[in-house]
Motif scaffolding. Sequence first.
Motif, short mmCIF file in Angstrom:
data_model
loop_
_atom_site.label_atom_id
_atom_site.label_comp_id
_atom_site.label_asym_id
_atom_site.label_seq_id
_atom_site.Cartn_x
_atom_site.Cartn_y
_atom_site.Cartn_z
N PRO A 58 7.21 2.93 12.40
CA PRO A 58 7.11 2.40 11.04
C PRO A 58 5.80 2.82 10.38
O PRO A 58 4.90 3.34 11.04
N VAL A 59 5.67 2.58 9.09
CA VAL A 59 4.43 2.93 8.40
C VAL A 59 3.29 2.09 8.99
O VAL A 59 3.49 0.96 9.43
N LYS A 86 0.83 -1.20 0.00
CA LYS A 86 0.00 0.00 0.00
C LYS A 86 0.86 1.25 0.00
O LYS A 86 0.38 2.33 -0.24
N TRP A 87 2.14 1.05 0.34
CA TRP A 87 3.03 2.20 0.46
C TRP A 87 4.00 2.18 -0.70
O TRP A 87 3.60 1.84 -1.80
N ASP A 88 5.24 2.53 -0.45
CA ASP A 88 6.17 2.70 -1.55
C ASP A 88 6.99 1.44 -1.80
O ASP A 88 7.32 0.72 -0.86
N VAL A 89 7.33 1.24 -3.04
CA VAL A 89 8.38 0.29 -3.37
C VAL A 89 9.64 1.13 -3.49
O VAL A 89 9.78 1.93 -4.41
N GLY A 138 12.17 -3.92 -2.46
CA GLY A 138 11.98 -3.64 -1.04
C GLY A 138 10.91 -2.57 -0.86
O GLY A 138 10.84 -1.63 -1.64
N THR A 139 10.08 -2.75 0.16
CA THR A 139 8.95 -1.84 0.34
C THR A 139 9.05 -1.09 1.66
O THR A 139 9.86 -1.43 2.52
N SER A 140 8.19 -0.13 1.80
CA SER A 140 8.14 0.64 3.04
C SER A 140 7.65 -0.18 4.22
O SER A 140 7.84 0.19 5.36
N GLU A 141 6.97 -1.27 3.93
CA GLU A 141 6.45 -2.10 5.02
C GLU A 141 7.52 -3.00 5.61
O GLU A 141 7.24 -3.73 6.55
N SER A 163 11.52 -4.14 10.09
CA SER A 163 10.33 -3.50 10.65
C SER A 163 10.07 -2.16 9.97
O SER A 163 8.98 -1.63 10.10
N HIS A 164 11.04 -1.64 9.29
CA HIS A 164 10.92 -0.32 8.70
C HIS A 164 11.21 -0.40 7.21
O HIS A 164 11.37 -1.48 6.66
N ASP A 165 11.29 0.77 6.59
CA ASP A 165 11.59 0.87 5.16
C ASP A 165 12.79 0.02 4.77
O ASP A 165 13.81 0.03 5.46
N VAL A 166 12.66 -0.66 3.66
CA VAL A 166 13.82 -1.33 3.09
C VAL A 166 14.28 -0.42 1.96
O VAL A 166 13.69 -0.38 0.89
N SER A 167 15.32 0.37 2.25
CA SER A 167 15.72 1.35 1.24
C SER A 167 16.93 0.89 0.46
O SER A 167 17.27 1.50 -0.55
N ALA A 168 17.58 -0.16 0.88
CA ALA A 168 18.75 -0.62 0.17
C ALA A 168 18.67 -2.12 -0.04
O ALA A 168 18.28 -2.85 0.87
N LEU A 169 19.02 -2.54 -1.22
CA LEU A 169 18.96 -3.96 -1.54
C LEU A 169 20.18 -4.34 -2.35
O LEU A 169 20.72 -3.52 -3.10
N ALA A 170 20.62 -5.57 -2.19
CA ALA A 170 21.66 -6.12 -3.06
C ALA A 170 21.30 -7.56 -3.32
O ALA A 170 20.74 -8.23 -2.44
#
Lengths: 828, 675
Positions: B667-668, B235-238, B255-258, B288-295
């Motif tokens: 968290p969101v 429902k939030w951001d990818v 990764g999403t904001s959830e 529990s929070h935004d996943v802003s970085a992925l590898a």
Amino acid sequence: MVEHGDIRVVHCGGSKLNFRDPVITHDSRFLLCASGEAVKVFSTSTEECIHELRGHTGLVTGVLLRPSNHLQVYSSSLDGTVRLWDFTDGILIKTCVIGYPIYSFYASAKHENIFVFAERFQLVAVHLPQSGDQLVEARELSAVLSGVNPNPAAIAFGRGGEFIASVNDLQLEVYFFKKQKSYRFFLKEDNKKGGWNTFTCVACHPKDDCIATGHEDGKIRLWRNFNHKKEYTYSTLHWHHSAVSSLCFTPEGTNLLSGGVESVLIQWRYKQESERDFLPRLGAAITHITVSPDGSLFCTSHSDNKITIIQSCVKVSAVIQGLVKGDSIRTDLMMDPRSKALVLNGKPGHLQFYSLQRDKLLYNLDIVQQEYIHESGLQQFEVVKAAFDASGLWLATVEERHQKAAELELNLKLWAFDEQTQSFVLNTTISAPHDAQITAMSFRQTADSQTTLLVSTSKDGHFKAWQLAAPAHTEDYIQSVNCPSWLCDFVGAYHGLVPECCSFSADGSLLAVAFQEVVTVWSPATWELTFFFFSPPSISDLCFGRLSCSKYLLGTTASNLLCCWNLLTCSCKTSPCIKVLSTQNFFCDSLNRFISLFLSFLLSVFVFKPSEPRPLFSRKAVCSGKVTQAVFAPREEMLESCEESSQWLNRSQLYFLTQQMDLMTFTTKAEEDRLLASSKQLVIDDSVAMTPFYLLLGKHRQQQQEHRDSDSSLWAERTALPQTSASIKELLQTPAHVLPSTSYLCSMFVQSLLISVSDARSAHAEEEMESEKEEEDSEEEMESSRSKPELVAAATESDAPALTKAQARELRRVRKLDHSWLAGLLDS
Amino acid sequence: MGEFKVHRVRFFDYMPSAIRTMAFNSQTERLAVARADGAVEIFNFNDNFFQEKVIPGQDGRAIEALCWVGHRLFSAGLNGEITEYDLENLRPQYTVDAYGGPIWTISSNSQGTQLAVGCEDGTVKIFAILEERIQFQRNLNRHKGRIISLCWHPSSAQIAAGMTDMITIYDAETGQATRRLLVDRAMGASKNKEVVVWSVGYLSDHTIISGDSAGKVQIWNGLTGTLVRTYLVTKWDVLSLIINASQDESSVIAGTSEGTVIQFQFISSTLDQHDKEWVRTRTFRNHSHDVSALAHTDTAVVSGGMDTQLVVRPLLDKVEKNTQESALRKIAFPHRSLVGCAKKAGLLLFQFPDRLELWKLGESEGHGEQHTHTHTLGEDHICCSALSACGGWLAYSTVSSVRLYRIQYNKTISINKVPKLPKELRSVHQLCFSSDSSKLFASSCQSSVIVVAVSQQECRYLHTLKHKTGEWKARMHLLCASDDGKWLATANTDCEIHIYNLHKMKLHCMVPVYNSCPTTIAIHPVTNNLISVHADQQIFEFSLVQKEYTQWSRRLQTQGLLSLWLERDTPITHITFNPKNPDHIILHDTYMFCIIDQSLPFPELNAVLWNQMTLKNLPVSQRIGQSHAFKICKIFQHLMCVSLLEDLSLVVVERPLLDIMSQLPAPVRQKKFAT
């Protein structure tokens, strides 16, 4: 003990409809479902049971449409046979003996074999021999998978039958037929969040290679790439909060349906799983989901023995309701005197009225009138006692809620039958009628309905009499409806002992209340203790005899004694006293003079007259497991049974419930034969296409059907069609080009309709002719139209039941002739 | 094992900062992680995910994107600059201003010749990567609106750029926009809110995959510019999306904001056929929070975000099951010690990125005294600090300078800066005091150790220890001086350990090189043996006098370590010794501390390590049978430091993860079942 060879114990309907998933036929008009030892064919539009496919001698464990012929259906049973039926006509085509009990079975269009789940958790492929014989034996068996879950939902065929997926515990096994190789995938026992990963069901996508599995924790996993040992992958869908009980893909694979305890049908869009549709409030937990082959109808089975037919996932179009089976029957089995329906606990907080003759649930009566919350561990109001008065005008119910900390909550409700709505309407609610649990309740069984009396006994040591009384006309109470309500009339007690049971005598003049080991007999008119009996162990059940035996009062004691007191001698006469091992219960027939007795350990039933110490009938091991409840139900029509041993079955039938909640009854061989014969000749009207021709002929046939239905005793022997119909048939069936001219036809047609009176006969002869015709038509009709001679005939019939039917008719004809002759002579 | 008085310290409120972005170099198996405070950490995935290098952050430097080009690491941030890092000396090498406003994204082409940056002003700027620097080449056609995400086509001919409400495909040669893909806005109330394409991926078959602020992952055909499929995943951001580009491009994670990471796989819908399509498969829920970085490594999904933890989630279809490789790893704490302990004085030094805290341990009734020293020098963050054993000296270093303080403790603590430091002490990686607090050792660039004499009067440069002249070596990340003041051991990130004789001021010997990086080293005060623990959890004991591994170490190697010991996933960060019992070595990682008794036999390889409480209940004869060298205590969790003071009381510094969690922003909002 007397052995009675011709009395059999049979399942008598009320069997589970939700045992296995039902099947919808290709044209979506019929729904087939396994029900006890038969397969029932329901119409999807009218909810009616069209016919039953009978023949199995064990529990039917599966129904499958034959993949190669969609007008035929396979059924498997615990008796070790697979039978092939033509379900439109209800004809058994073939019986294939496999030899092992079959727990579930599967078939796929690609395979000639059918797959059978047999003993030792094996899935076995069975080759059905292609022979024209009625009875064939399948010998070619080959094991496919082992360690298979006996739950039929745990196995599914994949796309086009190329593979089979089976789940068991924490393992998914996929077997590819072409490569003959199987892949196994395991899940961890539980994940960190405490969810249980155990598989519950499996379904395969019809077009793609995708397997959907349901899990204990409510997750649905969609498995892909499962032809790799390691590179398999799955995605997870989660909506259900507890176990997913059934999964099903629609035929085109566009949607996935799932259901569980939540009683919500969920439709997931395949590949767009975030979009889903819900169909909530289906009433009870979903156990099976099936989709019709054209995808237009969904059908869900529910845990309360119900099948719901849903049109295009939005509208419930039909509900097929069987006998609701709760966890326990706290109200005994009862008969509604008015509708002759079996009454017992149904849905939580409800009483169900179940027609035994039609094997159909009539309606549910909401007693508690509170929302039921589906959650375990929640204490809710339960209907624990119910009683009808003799005329069926009044119904008394007791509901209770017992929470650990709180006090017992009790409600006594009295319901009056409303003629207009044809159902029971709440008349009086008495909250807390007693201080403790109500142990027994009984109406005074009198024909005079004005002075109805209800007696309830309770563990608080009192019994109370309740009487219908007109409301007090005080100024304060301005009652809009001036209807009478129930008030407490009398409170009785006996030395502080706890009353266990109570019973009114047949004429309502005496009330017997058992206070532990003392049986007190009261006169309800004056509320005086008339006399009491003393029997050392406490009495657990009491009953007055009926009709000619009404002088006897019977009781069972805790020390397994059956006592019988003669009230006329007014003494503690315990002359016929049978020492029995353990009395479970005994049940009194309201029409007959018979008492049946179930012994729990021996699993036996005894039927005897109170006046005679020897039982009329006894049967050991009537069923596997204990008998929990039983009831005598009056027959709609009397059975002409000539054998003395089964005479007790003539006017009423004994139904009983086993521990597995199966409803069973005793039946004679003759009765069974008659039923079988009638079912064989029954032709389904529904199978005829709606053509203009059908409208002409079909309507006629329908009338004919109704005509036939009006009598059923003669039905089996009937052969000749009425003359009129034959001529119409001739007219319609002859090709048009060979028919004679219309003028000729018309006269012939009209003539055929007229009653032939060409012979100049006397008036009484004419009457006789007509009667003879009618006699062929219907016996009952004749009985009603005829007055004087019929009475004689009836009398003779009842006098000498040993005469066969043919003999009786012959005799009647002779008598009739004699009589008319005689009348003529007398007149002249 | 003995009983100790324990100082249980919970007042070190260390707060790691959020992970902003990360980049994985599949050639060197190094992961670069940028944090919100501007620090860059480098993890070696070949060596048990050991945190090899930490480039300290700087105030005002917010890194938005990281990019590996070969062995070179570039970053770009909202300050509008592109930075290249000197990975040997752990500092920014140079910065180039892009002159396009804040930079949101940076991406290099597959050949490693060009660098594209997306700027706030809507330009995509191409920089040529030269030998020692980067040079601006040209701008691609400018569009209105900022460039949020960029991805090169593997052929380097096209660039896909994610903007607000659309994705633009540029021809890299001509700089013209060839196609614009319009991205739908979210349904419902947020219809008026423009949608931001947070992340975009460009596959070699010209498929474009985008993740946006409306919660959609969309798959486009880049040749025709058509939308193939939309997956609404949240429902939030990818926020982030990455392709396993090094492999066959068959997997994409988002990764999403959830806090979820969702995997998409390129799978044939029917087995044994080749018409593949993208299917949403697994969901990982480790944050529990935004996943802003992925590898996306070959075998694992690496994710990080607001909740500051780095999570390595192995893909079970790529690794051998039920091995150490298949275990989930969460890296919450740095792999080095941030706590200094003055054993004689009972002082604790806590190192924060921007300040130091000095605490005095109190008596039995609990709290210690605090004296906080806040560092405000410039914008640079602290890279290392040291406290002398007597508690009289404190030293710390930033990227550019070193400071030394004199601590005087009489009723009140007074901290005075030592004014004149020798100019050799400028940029150091590690600081260490000798046990008698007379010398300060500092590992400097060119892998040399500078020895400085500190005394009341003055601070004097003594010597520079070098192992070989002219040979360029990796930097030293560990220093350790012996108690008798004779030996100094140094370890560098090339896994070498050198021993210097401080009396002779020259290299004594070199410990045989082991293939895993040492995480901590210590010299035994009595036997003068060097104990080293490595990232793969191996323990070695090296006799400095005999210049060889000791018998104990050889026995340990022949018998092998316990599988329970080897399966731990946090490195040992500190070693202390028991002055009363020279056989005892005390070492700790995040989840346990262990006392190794060198006099006792080693346990069986698969032995169960009994809890001390259950052992206590056993009869004496059995207890002796059960006793072995490893005594593990797990009473204290999330350990930052375990040290034994002179008065034999144990200092245990804990930093419960829950405390860190509770300090994170909320968290969101998510709908939780049954709430």
